[in-house]
Design an enzyme around this catalytic site. Structure first.
Site, PDB file in Angstrom:
ATOM      1  N   ASP A  36       0.818  -1.234   0.000  1.00 48.84           N
ATOM      2  CA  ASP A  36       0.000   0.000   0.000  1.00 48.84           C
ATOM      3  C   ASP A  36       0.840   1.268   0.000  1.00 48.84           C
ATOM      4  O   ASP A  36       0.581   2.189  -0.772  1.00 48.84           O
ATOM      5  CB  ASP A  36      -1.071  -0.006   1.111  1.00 48.84           C
ATOM      6  CG  ASP A  36      -0.551  -0.105   2.532  1.00 48.84           C
ATOM      7  OD1 ASP A  36       0.661  -0.361   2.733  1.00 48.84           O
ATOM      8  OD2 ASP A  36      -1.375   0.063   3.468  1.00 48.84           O
ATOM      9  N   GLY A 124      -2.539  -8.237  13.792  1.00 52.07           N
ATOM     10  CA  GLY A 124      -2.476  -8.107  12.340  1.00 52.07           C
ATOM     11  C   GLY A 124      -3.819  -8.098  11.643  1.00 52.07           C
ATOM     12  O   GLY A 124      -3.893  -8.238  10.424  1.00 52.07           O
ATOM     13  N   SER A 126      -5.915  -5.518  11.997  1.00 55.34           N
ATOM     14  CA  SER A 126      -6.325  -4.133  11.889  1.00 55.34           C
ATOM     15  C   SER A 126      -7.210  -3.683  13.052  1.00 55.34           C
ATOM     16  O   SER A 126      -8.112  -2.857  12.880  1.00 55.34           O
ATOM     17  CB  SER A 126      -7.055  -3.953  10.552  1.00 55.34           C
ATOM     18  OG  SER A 126      -7.236  -2.638  10.262  1.00 55.34           O
ATOM     19  N   SER A 128      -6.338  -1.754  15.352  1.00 54.65           N
ATOM     20  CA  SER A 128      -6.114  -0.332  15.620  1.00 54.65           C
ATOM     21  C   SER A 128      -6.949   0.534  14.680  1.00 54.65           C
ATOM     22  O   SER A 128      -7.570   1.506  15.117  1.00 54.65           O
ATOM     23  CB  SER A 128      -4.628   0.008  15.506  1.00 54.65           C
ATOM     24  OG  SER A 128      -4.103  -0.433  14.273  1.00 54.65           O
ATOM     25  N   GLU A 157      -3.168   7.528  13.029  1.00 55.80           N
ATOM     26  CA  GLU A 157      -2.092   6.550  13.230  1.00 55.80           C
ATOM     27  C   GLU A 157      -0.726   7.129  12.882  1.00 55.80           C
ATOM     28  O   GLU A 157       0.245   6.935  13.602  1.00 55.80           O
ATOM     29  CB  GLU A 157      -2.339   5.289  12.384  1.00 55.80           C
ATOM     30  CG  GLU A 157      -3.521   4.498  12.892  1.00 55.80           C
ATOM     31  CD  GLU A 157      -3.450   3.006  12.558  1.00 55.80           C
ATOM     32  OE1 GLU A 157      -2.338   2.438  12.463  1.00 55.80           O
ATOM     33  OE2 GLU A 157      -4.525   2.415  12.388  1.00 55.80           O
ATOM     34  N   ASP A 169      -5.811  -0.537   5.569  1.00 54.69           N
ATOM     35  CA  ASP A 169      -6.773  -0.891   6.609  1.00 54.69           C
ATOM     36  C   ASP A 169      -7.981   0.049   6.554  1.00 54.69           C
ATOM     37  O   ASP A 169      -9.132  -0.384   6.561  1.00 54.69           O
ATOM     38  CB  ASP A 169      -6.111  -0.815   7.991  1.00 54.69           C
ATOM     39  CG  ASP A 169      -4.852  -1.654   8.071  1.00 54.69           C
ATOM     40  OD1 ASP A 169      -4.661  -2.504   7.179  1.00 54.69           O
ATOM     41  OD2 ASP A 169      -4.058  -1.449   9.004  1.00 54.69           O
TER      42      ASP A 169
HETATM   43  C1  GLA Z   1      -0.420  -2.713   8.463  1.00 55.00           C
HETATM   44  C2  GLA Z   1      -0.628  -1.301   7.928  1.00 55.00           C
HETATM   45  C3  GLA Z   1      -1.123  -1.325   6.478  1.00 55.00           C
HETATM   46  C4  GLA Z   1      -0.271  -2.242   5.601  1.00 55.00           C
HETATM   47  C5  GLA Z   1      -0.021  -3.585   6.285  1.00 55.00           C
HETATM   48  C6  GLA Z   1       0.962  -4.448   5.527  1.00 55.00           C
HETATM   49  O1  GLA Z   1      -1.658  -3.358   8.559  1.00 55.00           O
HETATM   50  O2  GLA Z   1      -1.562  -0.611   8.723  1.00 55.00           O
HETATM   51  O3  GLA Z   1      -1.141  -0.015   5.982  1.00 55.00           O
HETATM   52  O4  GLA Z   1       0.943  -1.622   5.238  1.00 55.00           O
HETATM   53  O5  GLA Z   1       0.441  -3.443   7.601  1.00 55.00           O
HETATM   54  O6  GLA Z   1       0.445  -4.848   4.314  1.00 55.00           O
END
Ligand code: GLA
Length: 368
Positions: A36, A124, A126, A128, A157, A169
Protein backbone atom coordinates in the site's frame (compact mmCIF):
# COMPACT_ATOMS: atom_id res chain seq x y z
CA UNK A 1 -23.72 -7.93 15.86
CA UNK A 2 -26.01 -6.47 18.45
CA UNK A 3 -25.59 -3.04 20.00
CA UNK A 4 -27.37 -4.10 23.21
CA UNK A 5 -24.48 -5.49 25.30
CA UNK A 6 -22.14 -2.56 24.63
CA UNK A 7 -24.95 -0.07 25.30
CA UNK A 8 -25.60 -1.86 28.60
CA UNK A 9 -21.90 -1.79 29.46
CA UNK A 10 -21.84 1.94 28.70
CA UNK A 11 -24.81 2.54 31.03
CA UNK A 12 -23.12 0.51 33.77
CA UNK A 13 -19.84 2.43 33.35
CA UNK A 14 -21.18 5.98 33.03
CA UNK A 15 -24.59 5.78 34.72
CA UNK A 16 -26.56 6.85 31.64
CA UNK A 17 -27.48 5.40 28.23
CA UNK A 18 -25.29 6.15 25.18
CA UNK A 19 -26.64 8.25 22.33
CA UNK A 20 -25.62 5.61 19.82
CA UNK A 21 -23.36 2.67 18.97
CA UNK A 22 -20.91 2.56 16.03
CA UNK A 23 -18.83 -0.26 14.67
CA UNK A 24 -15.87 -0.92 12.40
CA UNK A 25 -14.71 -4.39 11.32
CA UNK A 26 -11.28 -5.99 11.36
CA UNK A 27 -9.58 -6.76 8.04
CA UNK A 28 -7.75 -9.65 6.48
CA UNK A 29 -5.51 -9.48 3.44
CA UNK A 30 -6.03 -12.18 0.84
CA UNK A 31 -2.83 -11.14 -0.92
CA UNK A 32 -0.95 -7.84 -1.25
CA UNK A 33 1.08 -7.14 1.89
CA UNK A 34 3.36 -4.09 2.26
CA UNK A 35 2.26 -2.85 -1.14
CA UNK A 36 0.00 0.00 0.00
CA UNK A 37 2.71 2.52 0.88
CA UNK A 38 4.40 1.62 -2.43
CA UNK A 39 1.37 2.79 -4.45
CA UNK A 40 0.78 -0.89 -5.27
CA UNK A 41 -2.12 -3.33 -5.24
CA UNK A 42 -3.83 -5.47 -2.59
CA UNK A 43 -6.87 -7.69 -2.20
CA UNK A 44 -8.43 -7.40 1.24
CA UNK A 45 -11.74 -8.09 2.94
CA UNK A 46 -13.45 -7.06 6.17
CA UNK A 47 -13.88 -9.94 8.59
CA UNK A 48 -17.10 -10.56 10.47
CA UNK A 49 -15.60 -9.37 13.76
CA UNK A 50 -15.67 -5.76 14.82
CA UNK A 51 -14.92 -3.07 17.33
CA UNK A 52 -18.00 -1.47 18.86
CA UNK A 53 -18.06 2.00 20.38
CA UNK A 54 -20.93 3.36 22.45
CA UNK A 55 -20.81 7.15 22.79
CA UNK A 56 -22.49 10.08 24.48
CA UNK A 57 -21.68 13.79 24.18
CA UNK A 58 -20.35 15.76 27.15
CA UNK A 59 -20.71 19.49 27.48
CA UNK A 60 -17.29 20.19 29.00
CA UNK A 61 -14.95 19.46 26.07
CA UNK A 62 -13.42 16.43 27.79
CA UNK A 63 -13.14 12.83 26.60
CA UNK A 64 -13.29 9.70 28.71
CA UNK A 65 -12.63 6.35 27.08
CA UNK A 66 -13.06 2.94 28.66
CA UNK A 67 -12.82 -0.58 27.31
CA UNK A 68 -14.62 -3.73 28.38
CA UNK A 69 -11.19 -5.39 28.16
CA UNK A 70 -9.72 -3.06 30.82
CA UNK A 71 -12.13 -2.00 33.51
CA UNK A 72 -11.18 1.09 35.49
CA UNK A 73 -11.94 4.75 35.42
CA UNK A 74 -9.72 6.63 32.99
CA UNK A 75 -8.80 10.25 33.62
CA UNK A 76 -10.66 12.63 31.32
CA UNK A 77 -8.50 14.20 28.63
CA UNK A 78 -9.26 17.75 27.49
CA UNK A 79 -9.80 17.80 23.71
CA UNK A 80 -7.92 21.09 23.57
CA UNK A 81 -4.83 19.47 25.15
CA UNK A 82 -4.50 16.53 22.73
CA UNK A 83 -1.13 16.47 20.99
CA UNK A 84 0.93 13.83 19.13
CA UNK A 85 3.17 11.65 21.27
CA UNK A 86 1.50 12.54 24.58
CA UNK A 87 -0.92 9.63 24.97
CA UNK A 88 0.44 6.17 25.80
CA UNK A 89 -1.13 2.78 25.07
CA UNK A 90 -4.36 1.97 23.27
CA UNK A 91 -6.18 5.24 24.20
CA UNK A 92 -3.84 6.95 21.69
CA UNK A 93 -6.01 5.48 18.90
CA UNK A 94 -9.40 6.86 19.96
CA UNK A 95 -7.90 10.15 21.10
CA UNK A 96 -5.84 10.34 17.90
CA UNK A 97 -9.05 9.91 15.90
CA UNK A 98 -10.62 12.90 17.65
CA UNK A 99 -7.45 14.95 17.26
CA UNK A 100 -7.29 14.16 13.52
CA UNK A 101 -10.95 15.04 12.97
CA UNK A 102 -10.39 18.36 14.72
CA UNK A 103 -7.37 19.07 12.53
CA UNK A 104 -9.49 18.26 9.46
CA UNK A 105 -11.88 21.01 10.52
CA UNK A 106 -14.72 18.86 11.87
CA UNK A 107 -16.46 19.99 15.07
CA UNK A 108 -15.56 17.44 17.78
CA UNK A 109 -17.72 17.37 20.91
CA UNK A 110 -16.61 16.19 24.35
CA UNK A 111 -17.43 12.48 24.63
CA UNK A 112 -17.81 9.53 26.95
CA UNK A 113 -16.80 6.40 25.03
CA UNK A 114 -17.00 2.70 25.78
CA UNK A 115 -15.15 0.27 23.53
CA UNK A 116 -15.76 -3.44 23.06
CA UNK A 117 -13.85 -5.46 20.47
CA UNK A 118 -14.22 -8.94 19.04
CA UNK A 119 -11.21 -8.30 16.78
CA UNK A 120 -8.13 -9.82 18.43
CA UNK A 121 -5.96 -6.86 19.45
CA UNK A 122 -2.43 -6.45 18.08
CA UNK A 123 -2.69 -9.51 15.86
CA UNK A 124 -2.48 -8.11 12.34
CA UNK A 125 -6.25 -7.90 11.81
CA UNK A 126 -6.33 -4.13 11.89
CA UNK A 127 -7.70 -3.78 15.40
CA UNK A 128 -6.11 -0.33 15.62
CA UNK A 129 -7.81 0.96 12.48
CA UNK A 130 -11.13 -0.58 13.62
CA UNK A 131 -10.92 1.23 16.96
CA UNK A 132 -9.88 4.48 15.32
CA UNK A 133 -12.60 4.37 12.68
CA UNK A 134 -15.43 3.38 15.02
CA UNK A 135 -14.55 6.32 17.30
CA UNK A 136 -14.15 8.72 14.37
CA UNK A 137 -17.52 7.67 12.95
CA UNK A 138 -19.17 8.25 16.33
CA UNK A 139 -17.55 11.66 16.80
CA UNK A 140 -18.42 12.77 13.27
CA UNK A 141 -22.09 11.78 13.64
CA UNK A 142 -22.47 13.29 17.11
CA UNK A 143 -20.55 16.43 16.18
CA UNK A 144 -22.68 16.92 13.06
CA UNK A 145 -19.63 17.61 10.90
CA UNK A 146 -18.16 16.27 7.71
CA UNK A 147 -14.67 14.94 7.10
CA UNK A 148 -12.85 12.31 5.10
CA UNK A 149 -12.91 9.41 7.60
CA UNK A 150 -10.28 7.40 5.75
CA UNK A 151 -7.78 10.28 5.69
CA UNK A 152 -8.49 11.30 9.29
CA UNK A 153 -7.99 7.75 10.55
CA UNK A 154 -4.69 7.43 8.70
CA UNK A 155 -3.58 10.76 10.20
CA UNK A 156 -4.48 9.48 13.66
CA UNK A 157 -2.09 6.55 13.23
CA UNK A 158 0.65 8.35 11.29
CA UNK A 159 0.80 11.69 13.07
CA UNK A 160 -0.70 11.07 16.53
CA UNK A 161 0.32 7.47 17.37
CA UNK A 162 3.47 7.57 15.26
CA UNK A 163 2.99 4.45 13.11
CA UNK A 164 3.74 5.28 9.43
CA UNK A 165 1.10 2.90 8.06
CA UNK A 166 -0.49 3.02 4.60
CA UNK A 167 -4.14 3.24 3.63
CA UNK A 168 -5.04 -0.43 3.28
CA UNK A 169 -6.77 -0.89 6.61
CA UNK A 170 -8.77 2.33 6.53
CA UNK A 171 -9.93 1.90 2.91
CA UNK A 172 -10.97 -1.69 3.60
CA UNK A 173 -12.94 -0.80 6.72
CA UNK A 174 -14.70 2.10 5.01
CA UNK A 175 -15.56 0.39 1.73
CA UNK A 176 -16.12 -3.30 2.52
CA UNK A 177 -19.25 -5.11 1.35
CA UNK A 178 -20.59 -8.46 2.60
CA UNK A 179 -19.42 -11.39 0.49
CA UNK A 180 -16.89 -9.28 -1.39
CA UNK A 181 -13.16 -8.76 -1.52
CA UNK A 182 -11.69 -5.35 -2.34
CA UNK A 183 -9.09 -5.01 -5.06
CA UNK A 184 -7.42 -1.76 -4.04
CA UNK A 185 -5.15 0.27 -6.29
CA UNK A 186 -3.16 2.56 -4.00
CA UNK A 187 -1.94 4.70 -6.86
CA UNK A 188 -5.35 5.73 -8.16
CA UNK A 189 -7.01 5.05 -4.76
CA UNK A 190 -9.74 3.09 -6.52
CA UNK A 191 -11.52 0.02 -5.21
CA UNK A 192 -13.00 -2.79 -7.30
CA UNK A 193 -15.31 -5.19 -5.47
CA UNK A 194 -14.74 -8.84 -6.39
CA UNK A 195 -16.73 -11.92 -5.45
CA UNK A 196 -14.99 -13.84 -2.65
CA UNK A 197 -16.60 -17.22 -3.00
CA UNK A 198 -13.67 -19.51 -2.36
CA UNK A 199 -14.79 -21.91 0.38
CA UNK A 200 -13.67 -21.78 4.00
CA UNK A 201 -11.47 -18.86 5.08
CA UNK A 202 -9.81 -19.50 8.43
CA UNK A 203 -7.84 -17.07 10.57
CA UNK A 204 -5.22 -18.56 12.87
CA UNK A 205 -4.13 -16.35 15.72
CA UNK A 206 -0.57 -17.54 16.30
CA UNK A 207 -0.62 -16.14 19.83
CA UNK A 208 2.26 -13.73 19.11
CA UNK A 209 1.60 -9.98 19.20
CA UNK A 210 2.96 -7.35 16.85
CA UNK A 211 3.10 -3.56 16.72
CA UNK A 212 3.22 -1.09 13.83
CA UNK A 213 5.09 1.53 15.87
CA UNK A 214 8.13 -0.52 16.93
CA UNK A 215 10.45 0.66 14.15
CA UNK A 216 10.41 -2.46 11.93
CA UNK A 217 7.51 -1.21 9.84
CA UNK A 218 9.12 2.22 9.37
CA UNK A 219 12.42 0.59 8.45
CA UNK A 220 10.77 -1.54 5.72
CA UNK A 221 9.03 1.51 4.37
CA UNK A 222 12.31 3.44 4.24
CA UNK A 223 14.00 0.55 2.41
CA UNK A 224 11.32 0.67 -0.29
CA UNK A 225 11.73 4.41 -0.66
CA UNK A 226 15.50 3.99 -0.90
CA UNK A 227 15.07 1.26 -3.54
CA UNK A 228 12.78 3.51 -5.60
CA UNK A 229 15.30 6.35 -5.35
CA UNK A 230 18.14 4.12 -6.59
CA UNK A 231 15.97 3.04 -9.52
CA UNK A 232 14.97 6.63 -10.23
CA UNK A 233 11.22 6.02 -9.94
CA UNK A 234 8.61 7.76 -7.82
CA UNK A 235 7.53 4.49 -6.18
CA UNK A 236 8.09 0.75 -6.62
CA UNK A 237 4.73 0.61 -8.38
CA UNK A 238 6.54 1.92 -11.45
CA UNK A 239 8.64 -1.27 -11.57
CA UNK A 240 6.72 -3.72 -13.75
CA UNK A 241 8.94 -6.83 -13.54
CA UNK A 242 11.83 -8.13 -11.49
CA UNK A 243 14.06 -7.79 -14.58
CA UNK A 244 14.06 -4.04 -13.94
CA UNK A 245 15.57 -4.58 -10.47
CA UNK A 246 18.95 -5.52 -11.93
CA UNK A 247 20.96 -2.74 -10.32
CA UNK A 248 19.60 -3.39 -6.85
CA UNK A 249 21.43 -5.95 -4.75
CA UNK A 250 21.40 -7.19 -1.17
CA UNK A 251 18.69 -6.19 1.26
CA UNK A 252 17.22 -3.41 -0.88
CA UNK A 253 16.96 -5.80 -3.81
CA UNK A 254 15.06 -8.36 -1.77
CA UNK A 255 12.68 -5.80 -0.27
CA UNK A 256 11.92 -4.40 -3.73
CA UNK A 257 11.52 -7.88 -5.22
CA UNK A 258 8.84 -8.66 -2.66
CA UNK A 259 6.87 -5.55 -3.61
CA UNK A 260 7.15 -6.13 -7.36
CA UNK A 261 6.24 -9.83 -7.18
CA UNK A 262 3.46 -9.18 -4.66
CA UNK A 263 1.81 -6.76 -7.10
CA UNK A 264 2.03 -9.51 -9.75
CA UNK A 265 0.42 -11.98 -7.35
CA UNK A 266 -2.42 -9.56 -6.67
CA UNK A 267 -3.10 -9.21 -10.39
CA UNK A 268 -3.07 -12.98 -10.76
CA UNK A 269 -5.41 -13.50 -7.79
CA UNK A 270 -7.80 -10.79 -9.04
CA UNK A 271 -8.10 -12.65 -12.33
CA UNK A 272 -8.85 -15.87 -10.48
CA UNK A 273 -11.57 -14.22 -8.36
CA UNK A 274 -13.21 -12.57 -11.37
CA UNK A 275 -13.79 -16.03 -12.88
CA UNK A 276 -16.34 -17.66 -10.59
CA UNK A 277 -16.06 -20.27 -9.30
CA UNK A 278 -12.48 -19.25 -8.57
CA UNK A 279 -9.75 -21.84 -9.10
CA UNK A 280 -9.08 -22.44 -5.43
CA UNK A 281 -6.00 -24.59 -5.97
CA UNK A 282 -4.24 -21.90 -7.99
CA UNK A 283 -5.36 -19.19 -5.56
CA UNK A 284 -3.92 -21.24 -2.70
CA UNK A 285 -0.59 -21.43 -4.51
CA UNK A 286 -0.62 -17.63 -4.85
CA UNK A 287 -1.15 -17.31 -1.08
CA UNK A 288 1.72 -19.72 -0.41
CA UNK A 289 4.02 -17.76 -2.73
CA UNK A 290 3.08 -14.51 -0.97
CA UNK A 291 4.00 -16.04 2.36
CA UNK A 292 7.38 -17.24 1.09
CA UNK A 293 8.12 -13.78 -0.31
CA UNK A 294 7.22 -12.11 3.00
CA UNK A 295 9.37 -14.67 4.82
CA UNK A 296 12.46 -14.71 2.59
CA UNK A 297 12.53 -11.35 0.80
CA UNK A 298 10.68 -8.97 3.10
CA UNK A 299 11.67 -10.84 6.28
CA UNK A 300 8.59 -9.99 8.32
CA UNK A 301 7.31 -13.50 9.01
CA UNK A 302 7.85 -15.15 12.39
CA UNK A 303 8.48 -18.82 13.30
CA UNK A 304 4.94 -19.53 14.50
CA UNK A 305 3.53 -18.18 11.25
CA UNK A 306 5.82 -20.38 9.15
CA UNK A 307 4.78 -23.41 11.22
CA UNK A 308 1.10 -22.41 10.91
CA UNK A 309 1.30 -22.20 7.13
CA UNK A 310 2.83 -25.71 6.97
CA UNK A 311 0.26 -27.08 9.42
CA UNK A 312 -2.64 -25.56 7.44
CA UNK A 313 -1.34 -27.31 4.34
CA UNK A 314 -1.22 -30.60 6.28
CA UNK A 315 -4.84 -29.98 7.30
CA UNK A 316 -5.83 -29.83 3.64
CA UNK A 317 -5.75 -26.07 3.03
CA UNK A 318 -5.21 -24.98 -0.57
CA UNK A 319 -2.83 -22.30 0.68
CA UNK A 320 -2.02 -20.08 3.64
CA UNK A 321 -0.06 -16.96 4.49
CA UNK A 322 0.73 -14.49 7.22
CA UNK A 323 -1.58 -11.47 7.37
CA UNK A 324 -0.81 -7.83 8.13
CA UNK A 325 2.49 -6.14 8.83
CA UNK A 326 4.18 -9.21 10.33
CA UNK A 327 6.46 -9.85 13.27
CA UNK A 328 3.50 -11.50 15.01
CA UNK A 329 -0.23 -11.80 14.54
CA UNK A 330 -2.39 -14.05 12.39
CA UNK A 331 -2.33 -16.27 9.33
CA UNK A 332 -5.09 -16.85 6.80
CA UNK A 333 -5.75 -20.37 5.49
CA UNK A 334 -7.89 -21.07 2.44
CA UNK A 335 -10.05 -24.06 1.74
CA UNK A 336 -9.93 -26.22 4.89
CA UNK A 337 -12.39 -26.22 7.82
CA UNK A 338 -11.45 -24.27 10.97
CA UNK A 339 -11.52 -27.37 13.16
CA UNK A 340 -9.04 -29.26 10.97
CA UNK A 341 -6.72 -26.23 10.75
CA UNK A 342 -6.93 -25.64 14.53
CA UNK A 343 -6.06 -29.28 15.23
CA UNK A 344 -3.06 -29.30 12.92
CA UNK A 345 -1.76 -25.99 14.28
CA UNK A 346 -2.08 -27.18 17.89
CA UNK A 347 -0.21 -30.37 17.05
CA UNK A 348 2.58 -28.25 15.61
CA UNK A 349 2.67 -25.39 18.12
CA UNK A 350 0.90 -26.50 21.29
CA UNK A 351 -2.19 -24.95 22.87
CA UNK A 352 -1.35 -21.23 22.36
CA UNK A 353 -2.79 -20.53 18.90
CA UNK A 354 -6.51 -20.44 18.11
CA UNK A 355 -8.33 -20.66 14.79
CA UNK A 356 -11.71 -19.35 13.68
CA UNK A 357 -13.65 -19.20 10.44
CA UNK A 358 -14.23 -15.75 8.94
CA UNK A 359 -16.66 -14.52 6.32
CA UNK A 360 -16.23 -11.34 4.26
CA UNK A 361 -18.36 -8.73 6.03
CA UNK A 362 -19.54 -5.14 5.58
CA UNK A 363 -17.84 -1.86 6.40
CA UNK A 364 -17.89 0.62 9.27
CA UNK A 365 -20.96 2.58 10.31
CA UNK A 366 -23.63 3.34 12.86
CA UNK A 367 -25.23 0.31 14.46
CA UNK A 368 -27.85 1.88 16.71
C1 GLA B 1 -0.42 -2.71 8.46
C2 GLA B 1 -0.63 -1.30 7.93
C3 GLA B 1 -1.12 -1.32 6.48
C4 GLA B 1 -0.27 -2.24 5.60
C5 GLA B 1 -0.02 -3.58 6.29
C6 GLA B 1 0.96 -4.45 5.53
O1 GLA B 1 -1.66 -3.36 8.56
O2 GLA B 1 -1.56 -0.61 8.72
O3 GLA B 1 -1.14 -0.01 5.98
O4 GLA B 1 0.94 -1.62 5.24
O5 GLA B 1 0.44 -3.44 7.60
O6 GLA B 1 0.44 -4.85 4.31
Amino acid sequence: VSAGPVADAFAAAYGTAPEGVWQAPGRATLVGEHTDYNQGLAITFAIDRCTLVAARRRADGRVRVRSTAEPGVPPGARLADLAPGRVRGWPAYPLGALWALGRAGAPVPGLDLLVHSTVPVGRGLSSSAALTMAVAAAALDLGGGEADLVAACQQAENAFVGAPTGLMDQLTLARAQPGRALLIDFQSLTVELLPLDVGPLVVVDTGVSHRNDDGTYAERRQACEAAAAVLGVASLRAVATTDALGTLTGTLGRRARHVVTENERVRHAAGLLRATPADRGTLGAVLDASHRSLRDDYEVSWPEADATVDAARDAGAAGARMVGAGGGGCCLALGAPAGAVAGAVRRALGPGPSAFAVAPGGGAGRLA
